[in-house]
Scaffold this motif. Sequence first.
Motif, PDB file in Angstrom:
ATOM      1  N   LYS A 182       0.801  -1.221   0.000  1.00  0.00           N
ATOM      2  CA  LYS A 182       0.000   0.000   0.000  1.00  0.00           C
ATOM      3  C   LYS A 182       0.838   1.277   0.000  1.00  0.00           C
ATOM      4  O   LYS A 182       0.284   2.375  -0.106  1.00  0.00           O
ATOM      5  CB  LYS A 182      -0.932   0.010   1.212  1.00  0.00           C
ATOM      6  N   ILE A 183       2.151   1.159   0.133  1.00  0.00           N
ATOM      7  CA  ILE A 183       2.979   2.351   0.231  1.00  0.00           C
ATOM      8  C   ILE A 183       4.147   2.291  -0.750  1.00  0.00           C
ATOM      9  O   ILE A 183       4.477   1.228  -1.285  1.00  0.00           O
ATOM     10  CB  ILE A 183       3.526   2.567   1.654  1.00  0.00           C
ATOM     11  N   GLY A 184       4.767   3.436  -0.975  1.00  0.00           N
ATOM     12  CA  GLY A 184       5.944   3.503  -1.820  1.00  0.00           C
ATOM     13  C   GLY A 184       7.211   3.491  -0.977  1.00  0.00           C
ATOM     14  O   GLY A 184       7.206   3.905   0.183  1.00  0.00           O
ATOM     15  N   TYR A 185       8.297   3.016  -1.566  1.00  0.00           N
ATOM     16  CA  TYR A 185       9.590   2.948  -0.884  1.00  0.00           C
ATOM     17  C   TYR A 185      10.616   3.731  -1.690  1.00  0.00           C
ATOM     18  O   TYR A 185      10.606   3.703  -2.925  1.00  0.00           O
ATOM     19  CB  TYR A 185      10.025   1.492  -0.724  1.00  0.00           C
ATOM     20  N   ASN A 186      11.498   4.418  -0.989  1.00  0.00           N
ATOM     21  CA  ASN A 186      12.454   5.290  -1.654  1.00  0.00           C
ATOM     22  C   ASN A 186      13.815   4.632  -1.817  1.00  0.00           C
ATOM     23  O   ASN A 186      14.330   4.000  -0.888  1.00  0.00           O
ATOM     24  CB  ASN A 186      12.601   6.598  -0.870  1.00  0.00           C
ATOM     25  N   PHE A 187      14.365   4.815  -3.006  1.00  0.00           N
ATOM     26  CA  PHE A 187      15.670   4.273  -3.362  1.00  0.00           C
ATOM     27  C   PHE A 187      16.516   5.385  -3.968  1.00  0.00           C
ATOM     28  O   PHE A 187      15.995   6.419  -4.397  1.00  0.00           O
ATOM     29  CB  PHE A 187      15.520   3.114  -4.358  1.00  0.00           C
ATOM     30  N   VAL A 188      17.816   5.142  -4.013  1.00  0.00           N
ATOM     31  CA  VAL A 188      18.754   6.121  -4.549  1.00  0.00           C
ATOM     32  C   VAL A 188      19.647   5.433  -5.571  1.00  0.00           C
ATOM     33  O   VAL A 188      20.035   4.273  -5.397  1.00  0.00           O
ATOM     34  CB  VAL A 188      19.624   6.722  -3.421  1.00  0.00           C
ATOM     35  N   THR A 189      19.955   6.155  -6.656  1.00  0.00           N
ATOM     36  CA  THR A 189      20.917   5.662  -7.624  1.00  0.00           C
ATOM     37  C   THR A 189      21.783   6.823  -8.093  1.00  0.00           C
ATOM     38  O   THR A 189      21.427   7.999  -7.899  1.00  0.00           O
ATOM     39  CB  THR A 189      20.235   4.989  -8.826  1.00  0.00           C
ATOM     40  N   CYS A 190      22.907   6.502  -8.706  1.00  0.00           N
ATOM     41  CA  CYS A 190      23.838   7.516  -9.190  1.00  0.00           C
ATOM     42  C   CYS A 190      24.808   6.856 -10.169  1.00  0.00           C
ATOM     43  O   CYS A 190      24.962   5.625 -10.155  1.00  0.00           O
ATOM     44  CB  CYS A 190      24.613   8.161  -8.037  1.00  0.00           C
ATOM     45  N   PRO A 191      25.447   7.632 -11.033  1.00  0.00           N
ATOM     46  CA  PRO A 191      26.401   7.039 -11.972  1.00  0.00           C
ATOM     47  C   PRO A 191      27.543   6.352 -11.226  1.00  0.00           C
ATOM     48  O   PRO A 191      28.096   6.914 -10.278  1.00  0.00           O
ATOM     49  CB  PRO A 191      26.903   8.247 -12.765  1.00  0.00           C
ATOM     50  N   PRO A 192      27.893   5.147 -11.622  1.00  0.00           N
ATOM     51  CA  PRO A 192      28.995   4.447 -10.951  1.00  0.00           C
ATOM     52  C   PRO A 192      30.301   5.223 -11.075  1.00  0.00           C
ATOM     53  O   PRO A 192      30.619   5.758 -12.136  1.00  0.00           O
ATOM     54  CB  PRO A 192      29.063   3.102 -11.689  1.00  0.00           C
ATOM     55  N   GLY A 193      31.014   5.307  -9.972  1.00  0.00           N
ATOM     56  CA  GLY A 193      32.284   6.007  -9.959  1.00  0.00           C
ATOM     57  C   GLY A 193      32.177   7.497  -9.729  1.00  0.00           C
ATOM     58  O   GLY A 193      33.204   8.184  -9.612  1.00  0.00           O
ATOM     59  N   SER A 194      30.969   8.031  -9.653  1.00  0.00           N
ATOM     60  CA  SER A 194      30.784   9.467  -9.424  1.00  0.00           C
ATOM     61  C   SER A 194      31.086   9.820  -7.972  1.00  0.00           C
ATOM     62  O   SER A 194      31.223   8.950  -7.112  1.00  0.00           O
ATOM     63  CB  SER A 194      29.350   9.876  -9.765  1.00  0.00           C
ATOM     64  N   GLY A 195      31.178  11.117  -7.709  1.00  0.00           N
ATOM     65  CA  GLY A 195      31.408  11.558  -6.338  1.00  0.00           C
ATOM     66  C   GLY A 195      30.307  11.122  -5.405  1.00  0.00           C
ATOM     67  O   GLY A 195      30.571  10.675  -4.278  1.00  0.00           O
ATOM     68  N   PHE A 196      29.059  11.230  -5.860  1.00  0.00           N
ATOM     69  CA  PHE A 196      27.939  10.781  -5.034  1.00  0.00           C
ATOM     70  C   PHE A 196      28.002   9.272  -4.800  1.00  0.00           C
ATOM     71  O   PHE A 196      27.648   8.794  -3.715  1.00  0.00           O
ATOM     72  CB  PHE A 196      26.604  11.155  -5.685  1.00  0.00           C
ATOM     73  N   HIS A 197      28.444   8.509  -5.792  1.00  0.00           N
ATOM     74  CA  HIS A 197      28.564   7.067  -5.618  1.00  0.00           C
ATOM     75  C   HIS A 197      29.574   6.740  -4.523  1.00  0.00           C
ATOM     76  O   HIS A 197      29.309   5.915  -3.637  1.00  0.00           O
ATOM     77  CB  HIS A 197      28.974   6.409  -6.936  1.00  0.00           C
ATOM     78  N   ARG A 198      30.712   7.376  -4.560  1.00  0.00           N
ATOM     79  CA  ARG A 198      31.726   7.124  -3.529  1.00  0.00           C
ATOM     80  C   ARG A 198      31.204   7.511  -2.151  1.00  0.00           C
ATOM     81  O   ARG A 198      31.447   6.812  -1.161  1.00  0.00           O
ATOM     82  CB  ARG A 198      33.011   7.892  -3.853  1.00  0.00           C
ATOM     83  N   TRP A 199      30.456   8.615  -2.106  1.00  0.00           N
ATOM     84  CA  TRP A 199      29.952   9.088  -0.812  1.00  0.00           C
ATOM     85  C   TRP A 199      28.914   8.134  -0.235  1.00  0.00           C
ATOM     86  O   TRP A 199      29.017   7.717   0.922  1.00  0.00           O
ATOM     87  CB  TRP A 199      29.329  10.484  -0.981  1.00  0.00           C
ATOM     88  N   ILE A 200      27.923   7.764  -1.045  1.00  0.00           N
ATOM     89  CA  ILE A 200      26.841   6.945  -0.498  1.00  0.00           C
ATOM     90  C   ILE A 200      27.290   5.500  -0.264  1.00  0.00           C
ATOM     91  O   ILE A 200      26.832   4.852   0.678  1.00  0.00           O
ATOM     92  CB  ILE A 200      25.584   7.007  -1.396  1.00  0.00           C
ATOM     93  N   ALA A 201      28.230   4.999  -1.086  1.00  0.00           N
ATOM     94  CA  ALA A 201      28.765   3.664  -0.849  1.00  0.00           C
ATOM     95  C   ALA A 201      29.506   3.615   0.487  1.00  0.00           C
ATOM     96  O   ALA A 201      29.544   2.575   1.152  1.00  0.00           O
ATOM     97  CB  ALA A 201      29.682   3.266  -1.987  1.00  0.00           C
ATOM     98  N   GLY A 202      30.063   4.733   0.868  1.00  0.00           N
ATOM     99  CA  GLY A 202      30.806   4.784   2.119  1.00  0.00           C
ATOM    100  C   GLY A 202      29.938   4.754   3.364  1.00  0.00           C
ATOM    101  O   GLY A 202      30.425   4.448   4.460  1.00  0.00           O
ATOM    102  N   ILE A 203      28.642   5.083   3.210  1.00  0.00           N
ATOM    103  CA  ILE A 203      27.764   5.068   4.387  1.00  0.00           C
ATOM    104  C   ILE A 203      26.756   3.931   4.345  1.00  0.00           C
ATOM    105  O   ILE A 203      25.911   3.798   5.240  1.00  0.00           O
ATOM    106  CB  ILE A 203      26.993   6.411   4.509  1.00  0.00           C
ATOM    107  N   ALA A 204      26.825   3.088   3.298  1.00  0.00           N
ATOM    108  CA  ALA A 204      25.797   2.054   3.089  1.00  0.00           C
ATOM    109  C   ALA A 204      26.204   0.701   3.661  1.00  0.00           C
ATOM    110  O   ALA A 204      27.390   0.355   3.721  1.00  0.00           O
ATOM    111  CB  ALA A 204      25.504   1.903   1.598  1.00  0.00           C
ATOM    112  N   ASP A 205      25.175  -0.044   4.076  1.00  0.00           N
ATOM    113  CA  ASP A 205      25.316  -1.462   4.422  1.00  0.00           C
ATOM    114  C   ASP A 205      24.904  -2.264   3.198  1.00  0.00           C
ATOM    115  O   ASP A 205      24.450  -1.738   2.193  1.00  0.00           O
ATOM    116  CB  ASP A 205      24.397  -1.813   5.600  1.00  0.00           C
ATOM    117  N   ARG A 206      25.023  -3.583   3.301  1.00  0.00           N
ATOM    118  CA  ARG A 206      24.601  -4.450   2.209  1.00  0.00           C
ATOM    119  C   ARG A 206      23.316  -5.184   2.608  1.00  0.00           C
ATOM    120  O   ARG A 206      23.158  -5.592   3.752  1.00  0.00           O
ATOM    121  CB  ARG A 206      25.689  -5.467   1.851  1.00  0.00           C
ATOM    122  N   ALA A 207      22.430  -5.373   1.611  1.00  0.00           N
ATOM    123  CA  ALA A 207      21.163  -6.067   1.879  1.00  0.00           C
ATOM    124  C   ALA A 207      21.413  -7.537   2.173  1.00  0.00           C
ATOM    125  O   ALA A 207      22.351  -8.122   1.644  1.00  0.00           O
ATOM    126  CB  ALA A 207      20.251  -5.925   0.671  1.00  0.00           C
TER     127      ALA A 207
END
Length: 335
Positions: free
Chosen positions: A310-335
């Motif tokens: 019944k609800i929506g879930y939020n996800f994030v994506t970014c170009p691989p190797g980008s600055g945002f990718h390095r940043w968010i990969a650094g704070i993420a856990d694995r599913a």
Amino acid sequence: MRSLAYEDATAAIGFSRGRRYLMDGGTFDYEVSGSRLSMGLVRLLHTIVSRSTGRGMGLAMRAVRPLLHSQLSCVHFADGSRLYFKLDDIYWNAFFIGHPGMTYEADIGKLLLRMKDIDYTFFDCGANIGYWSVLVTSEMLGHKRAIAVEASRTTLAILEQNRDANDQRFEICRKALFEYDGHSLFFSDDGPHSARHIVTSQSSRPSQAEPVMSITLDALARQQQLTDSDRLVVKLDVEGAEISALKGAQQVLKRDTLIIYEDHGDDRTHTTTRHVLDVLGFPVFFLAADGAVTKVDDPVAMDRLKPNPKIGYNFVTCPPGSGFHRWIAGIADRA
């Protein structure tokens, strides 16, 4: 549309203590002002409906709408930001009046709070009344530059009021995100918030549909004269048109861009996320309500991450190797 003037704050105008958002050491405090009688009526309806079947709020609101006379209430945030909403808008009054324990997209709020000291431009696509445009440009989230993209002419008036109530600190683009620029489309503004959508052909448009021109993310970036060094955060809340919007972002997705998108719980094939993983080849991260960020390597994990249809879930994506990718990969856990 009538503004809620402070000089009218008599005994009929009341304040309702808002919720405190605890977000990694930061807080979003607010109070809600408006007609005490009307806000009480809305709160009572939510209580009655939730204690019975939990359904039928739409019918109840239509029954009392003549009593509300398109009244506005205003959310007053602690830093002075203001957000007006119509009392008869079920989508917004549920968060601010009807259910005190409910938090509006806390997962996104916590992510953006973590990004307070990162310089970026914010595209608020499907901005509605401008909730995120108001907050992203506020002191709380670092005074970012924001462009609110909204297709609905009906919603435009209150979106403009929220821009003006906050010193015109964000821009408005009244167009529909699409994979092609400059096409004539229709926006179906009938029904609840989640049912509003873009109609691409004259033959299939419903009776209540507004004409609107399309724009791509690439064209929007060109209009804003963004350079290759400008970081960009895009929030896609375009009611099922996420893949179309991504197809119109070929140049945007070559720069340092972070895309926040919704994958709804009732989509058990996880269409948007599969497009991001399989077609774009981009990494995907899940935003949890408690602020945790989890890397998603396999769509199979989505069944567990999206338990409620019944609800929506939020996800994030970014170009691989980008600055945002390095940043968010650094704070993420694995599913």
